[in-house]
Design a protein around this motif. Sequence first.
Motif, PDB file in Angstrom:
ATOM      1  N   GLU A 102     -29.224   4.538 -48.771  1.00  0.00           N
ATOM      2  CA  GLU A 102     -30.591   4.263 -49.214  1.00  0.00           C
ATOM      3  C   GLU A 102     -31.250   3.129 -48.430  1.00  0.00           C
ATOM      4  OE1 GLU A 102     -31.921   4.814 -53.371  1.00  0.00           O
ATOM      5  OE2 GLU A 102     -32.096   2.637 -53.398  1.00  0.00           O
ATOM      6  N   LEU A 103     -30.569   2.012 -48.240  1.00  0.00           N
ATOM      7  CA  LEU A 103     -31.211   0.878 -47.591  1.00  0.00           C
ATOM      8  C   LEU A 103     -31.512   1.147 -46.124  1.00  0.00           C
ATOM      9  CD1 LEU A 103     -29.682  -2.354 -49.103  1.00  0.00           C
ATOM     10  CD2 LEU A 103     -31.556  -0.931 -49.893  1.00  0.00           C
ATOM     11  N   GLU A 104     -30.598   1.798 -45.406  1.00  0.00           N
ATOM     12  CA  GLU A 104     -30.868   2.114 -44.002  1.00  0.00           C
ATOM     13  C   GLU A 104     -32.021   3.110 -43.890  1.00  0.00           C
ATOM     14  OE1 GLU A 104     -30.782   2.119 -39.949  1.00  0.00           O
ATOM     15  OE2 GLU A 104     -29.870   0.728 -41.373  1.00  0.00           O
ATOM     16  N   TYR A 105     -32.065   4.076 -44.786  1.00  0.00           N
ATOM     17  CA  TYR A 105     -33.181   5.024 -44.798  1.00  0.00           C
ATOM     18  C   TYR A 105     -34.504   4.293 -45.012  1.00  0.00           C
ATOM     19  CZ  TYR A 105     -36.155   8.906 -46.345  1.00  0.00           C
ATOM     20  OH  TYR A 105     -37.178   9.816 -46.495  1.00  0.00           O
ATOM     21  N   MET A 106     -34.528   3.358 -45.954  1.00  0.00           N
ATOM     22  CA  MET A 106     -35.752   2.622 -46.234  1.00  0.00           C
ATOM     23  C   MET A 106     -36.134   1.714 -45.062  1.00  0.00           C
ATOM     24  SD  MET A 106     -36.623   3.829 -49.112  1.00  0.00           S
ATOM     25  CE  MET A 106     -35.888   4.702 -50.501  1.00  0.00           C
ATOM     26  N   ARG A 107     -35.142   1.134 -44.397  1.00  0.00           N
ATOM     27  CA  ARG A 107     -35.440   0.295 -43.228  1.00  0.00           C
ATOM     28  C   ARG A 107     -36.089   1.118 -42.129  1.00  0.00           C
ATOM     29  NH1 ARG A 107     -30.729  -2.830 -44.580  1.00  0.00           N
ATOM     30  NH2 ARG A 107     -29.398  -1.247 -43.649  1.00  0.00           N
ATOM     31  N   ARG A 108     -35.554   2.293 -41.868  1.00  0.00           N
ATOM     32  CA  ARG A 108     -36.120   3.138 -40.812  1.00  0.00           C
ATOM     33  C   ARG A 108     -37.521   3.621 -41.187  1.00  0.00           C
ATOM     34  NH1 ARG A 108     -31.266   6.814 -38.152  1.00  0.00           N
ATOM     35  NH2 ARG A 108     -29.723   5.123 -37.958  1.00  0.00           N
ATOM     36  N   ALA A 109     -37.717   3.919 -42.457  1.00  0.00           N
ATOM     37  CA  ALA A 109     -39.058   4.329 -42.899  1.00  0.00           C
ATOM     38  C   ALA A 109     -40.052   3.194 -42.726  1.00  0.00           C
ATOM     39  CB  ALA A 109     -39.013   4.774 -44.363  1.00  0.00           C
ATOM     40  N   ARG A 110     -39.634   1.981 -43.079  1.00  0.00           N
ATOM     41  CA  ARG A 110     -40.517   0.819 -42.907  1.00  0.00           C
ATOM     42  C   ARG A 110     -40.832   0.580 -41.433  1.00  0.00           C
ATOM     43  NH1 ARG A 110     -37.504  -2.808 -45.137  1.00  0.00           N
ATOM     44  NH2 ARG A 110     -36.640  -3.678 -43.219  1.00  0.00           N
ATOM     45  N   ALA A 111     -39.837   0.680 -40.578  1.00  0.00           N
ATOM     46  CA  ALA A 111     -40.066   0.478 -39.147  1.00  0.00           C
ATOM     47  C   ALA A 111     -41.016   1.530 -38.594  1.00  0.00           C
ATOM     48  CB  ALA A 111     -38.726   0.510 -38.402  1.00  0.00           C
ATOM     49  N   GLU A 112     -40.850   2.765 -39.045  1.00  0.00           N
ATOM     50  CA  GLU A 112     -41.745   3.842 -38.602  1.00  0.00           C
ATOM     51  C   GLU A 112     -43.175   3.571 -39.039  1.00  0.00           C
ATOM     52  OE1 GLU A 112     -42.231   8.658 -39.366  1.00  0.00           O
ATOM     53  OE2 GLU A 112     -40.277   7.699 -39.672  1.00  0.00           O
ATOM     54  N   ALA A 113     -43.350   3.110 -40.281  1.00  0.00           N
ATOM     55  CA  ALA A 113     -44.701   2.827 -40.784  1.00  0.00           C
ATOM     56  C   ALA A 113     -45.325   1.657 -40.040  1.00  0.00           C
ATOM     57  CB  ALA A 113     -44.633   2.533 -42.278  1.00  0.00           C
ATOM     58  N   ILE A 114     -44.567   0.594 -39.829  1.00  0.00           N
ATOM     59  CA  ILE A 114     -45.114  -0.578 -39.146  1.00  0.00           C
ATOM     60  C   ILE A 114     -45.483  -0.236 -37.711  1.00  0.00           C
ATOM     61  CG2 ILE A 114     -44.532  -2.887 -38.286  1.00  0.00           C
ATOM     62  CD1 ILE A 114     -42.886  -3.280 -40.828  1.00  0.00           C
ATOM     63  N   ASP A 115     -44.667   0.575 -37.053  1.00  0.00           N
ATOM     64  CA  ASP A 115     -44.980   0.995 -35.683  1.00  0.00           C
ATOM     65  C   ASP A 115     -46.287   1.774 -35.641  1.00  0.00           C
ATOM     66  OD1 ASP A 115     -44.112   1.434 -32.810  1.00  0.00           O
ATOM     67  OD2 ASP A 115     -44.268   3.508 -33.498  1.00  0.00           O
ATOM     68  N   TRP A 116     -46.483   2.665 -36.610  1.00  0.00           N
ATOM     69  CA  TRP A 116     -47.737   3.437 -36.638  1.00  0.00           C
ATOM     70  C   TRP A 116     -48.932   2.523 -36.926  1.00  0.00           C
ATOM     71  CZ3 TRP A 116     -51.687   4.458 -40.036  1.00  0.00           C
ATOM     72  CH2 TRP A 116     -52.554   5.498 -39.686  1.00  0.00           C
ATOM     73  N   ILE A 117     -48.765   1.585 -37.844  1.00  0.00           N
ATOM     74  CA  ILE A 117     -49.858   0.668 -38.187  1.00  0.00           C
ATOM     75  C   ILE A 117     -50.255  -0.169 -36.973  1.00  0.00           C
ATOM     76  CG2 ILE A 117     -50.459  -1.368 -39.564  1.00  0.00           C
ATOM     77  CD1 ILE A 117     -48.707  -0.152 -41.812  1.00  0.00           C
ATOM     78  N   GLU A 118     -49.247  -0.673 -36.243  1.00  0.00           N
ATOM     79  CA  GLU A 118     -49.547  -1.477 -35.051  1.00  0.00           C
ATOM     80  C   GLU A 118     -50.209  -0.654 -33.957  1.00  0.00           C
ATOM     81  OE1 GLU A 118     -45.737  -3.032 -34.070  1.00  0.00           O
ATOM     82  OE2 GLU A 118     -45.894  -4.734 -35.470  1.00  0.00           O
ATOM     83  N   THR A 119     -49.871   0.619 -33.891  1.00  0.00           N
ATOM     84  CA  THR A 119     -50.457   1.493 -32.874  1.00  0.00           C
ATOM     85  C   THR A 119     -51.833   1.999 -33.280  1.00  0.00           C
ATOM     86  OG1 THR A 119     -48.210   2.227 -32.340  1.00  0.00           O
ATOM     87  CG2 THR A 119     -50.007   3.537 -31.444  1.00  0.00           C
ATOM     88  N   ASN A 120     -52.084   2.088 -34.581  1.00  0.00           N
ATOM     89  CA  ASN A 120     -53.346   2.658 -35.083  1.00  0.00           C
ATOM     90  C   ASN A 120     -54.001   1.713 -36.090  1.00  0.00           C
ATOM     91  OD1 ASN A 120     -53.085   5.723 -34.097  1.00  0.00           O
ATOM     92  ND2 ASN A 120     -51.090   5.058 -34.871  1.00  0.00           N
ATOM     93  N   PRO A 121     -54.400   0.523 -35.671  1.00  0.00           N
ATOM     94  CA  PRO A 121     -54.982  -0.432 -36.626  1.00  0.00           C
ATOM     95  C   PRO A 121     -56.285   0.047 -37.247  1.00  0.00           C
ATOM     96  CG  PRO A 121     -55.275  -1.188 -34.367  1.00  0.00           C
ATOM     97  CD  PRO A 121     -54.347  -0.023 -34.301  1.00  0.00           C
ATOM     98  N   GLY A 122     -57.077   0.802 -36.476  1.00  0.00           N
ATOM     99  CA  GLY A 122     -58.339   1.304 -37.026  1.00  0.00           C
ATOM    100  C   GLY A 122     -58.112   2.312 -38.138  1.00  0.00           C
ATOM    101  N   GLU A 123     -57.170   3.235 -37.937  1.00  0.00           N
ATOM    102  CA  GLU A 123     -56.865   4.217 -38.970  1.00  0.00           C
ATOM    103  C   GLU A 123     -56.280   3.546 -40.206  1.00  0.00           C
ATOM    104  OE1 GLU A 123     -57.493   7.532 -39.125  1.00  0.00           O
ATOM    105  OE2 GLU A 123     -58.698   7.110 -37.346  1.00  0.00           O
ATOM    106  N   PHE A 124     -55.422   2.558 -39.975  1.00  0.00           N
ATOM    107  CA  PHE A 124     -54.843   1.819 -41.101  1.00  0.00           C
ATOM    108  C   PHE A 124     -55.940   1.127 -41.906  1.00  0.00           C
ATOM    109  CE2 PHE A 124     -53.144  -2.308 -42.674  1.00  0.00           C
ATOM    110  CZ  PHE A 124     -52.312  -1.811 -43.660  1.00  0.00           C
ATOM    111  N   LEU A 125     -56.917   0.544 -41.225  1.00  0.00           N
ATOM    112  CA  LEU A 125     -58.023  -0.118 -41.915  1.00  0.00           C
ATOM    113  C   LEU A 125     -58.823   0.888 -42.740  1.00  0.00           C
ATOM    114  CD1 LEU A 125     -59.675  -2.653 -42.458  1.00  0.00           C
ATOM    115  CD2 LEU A 125     -60.980  -2.167 -40.370  1.00  0.00           C
ATOM    116  N   LYS A 126     -59.066   2.083 -42.174  1.00  0.00           N
ATOM    117  CA  LYS A 126     -59.802   3.106 -42.921  1.00  0.00           C
ATOM    118  C   LYS A 126     -59.034   3.528 -44.171  1.00  0.00           C
ATOM    119  CE  LYS A 126     -62.220   5.150 -38.935  1.00  0.00           C
ATOM    120  NZ  LYS A 126     -62.356   6.365 -38.098  1.00  0.00           N
ATOM    121  N   LEU A 127     -57.728   3.746 -44.015  1.00  0.00           N
ATOM    122  CA  LEU A 127     -56.920   4.138 -45.174  1.00  0.00           C
ATOM    123  C   LEU A 127     -56.892   3.040 -46.224  1.00  0.00           C
ATOM    124  CD1 LEU A 127     -53.904   5.832 -43.367  1.00  0.00           C
ATOM    125  CD2 LEU A 127     -55.509   6.961 -44.909  1.00  0.00           C
TER     126      LEU A 127
END
Length: 414
Positions: free
Chosen positions: A293-318
């Motif tokens: 569970e914890l490793e799965y959650m870590r990878r999910a968090r890393a994936e989300a943060i990577d997308w947010i850093e790459t798409n700050p405008g979309e993150f702001l809209k959401l």
Amino acid sequence: MNTLRTILEWLARSPKRAFIVIFLLGLSIRLFLLTRMPEYALLPSDRWENPAIAMSLLEHGRFADPHMIPTGPTAHLPPLVPGISAICWSLFGMGLAGGYAEWIFSLEAFSALYAILPWFGGEFGLDREAGVIGGLAGSLIALPPANSEEIAGIAIGLLAVIFLRRWITGLGSFGSSILLGVVCGVAYHLQPVLLPVVLGWMVFELWWSQDRRKWRLSGIMVLGMAIACAPWACRNYSVFDEVFFIRSNFGLELRIANHEGAAGAADVMAAREGIRHPRINLEEAQILRELGELEYMRRARAEAIDWIETNPGEFLKLTTSRLTQFWFGPLHQPGTAIAVTTLTILALLGAWRSLPAMTIPQRAALITPLVFYPLVYYIVMYMPRYRIPLDWILLLLAGAAIWHWIRSPSPRIR
């Protein structure tokens, strides 16, 4: 108009009388609607994370398996949430009686939350009539059991009153401070997002209080929180070899809400593309079981943060979409949005009229939850139930606006 005013004043004169009337009215309405529910919706089942963990507790004695397939021990939910379901089912069985017991407990909590508003109104410097109006309106709100948001609403209200009295009468003793810390720590096991609310109250206390002991008393309060949180933290460390705050699933929630093609609201996203959640997605459940569970959650968090850093405008809209829907209702459901928006606007009017007459501690006690409780919900997907713990504050303030109009009608009405 005079008759309505007389009734409201009669109820407001006795908070106990108002509580009984509003509680019985709300519970009667909710129990009537309960009789219209199909039996399959009432029967205990493992269709969602909460009842799945509750079943695991009853059948295997383990806080585990919240997902589509057995995935082992979990901290996906705070322990008190499925614990309540497990207690109801253990007392009344896994059949229809147990299902009714769980629902009735939730409906009673909903009814009590709004029935206590007249007392809250007096505590926070508002007219009790405002609480009566808000409580009567709240008695019409009938929602199914979810993740104990209605109990979290009661907890916020009672903690707000405790902190307010602490500021007004003095910070009390070391014993009362550690006890308050323990109470707060227990509340975190119901809704961990209560933590920023309590921290907000504590920051105000340190700024406002003139007591020379305030830093030591705050430290004692934190000690009480640590004592209350220690058993669950020890359990998590023994199971996962890590220490974290109550829940493990933040990374998953962050990824679900922030990725390419995401929508602000959960049901819109589910209808559009489905949700990568191990509760409803077999592939994700298998990955979670393989990784832990914890490793799965870590990878999910890393994936989300990577997308947010790459798409700050979309993150702001959401984020803007989620913030808007939190306060003004689901944009894809116009009827609900109109009702929620009306409540929010009335609450703003009530705050505009009432806040100047309230003391600074009363304002801090009441407004702090509105500021800090929703913060995490602005960055995860929107669900209407997330606002339930705050609705009583909005109803109270909206009741203040309506009571002002009833008490001071226009010349034409006179």
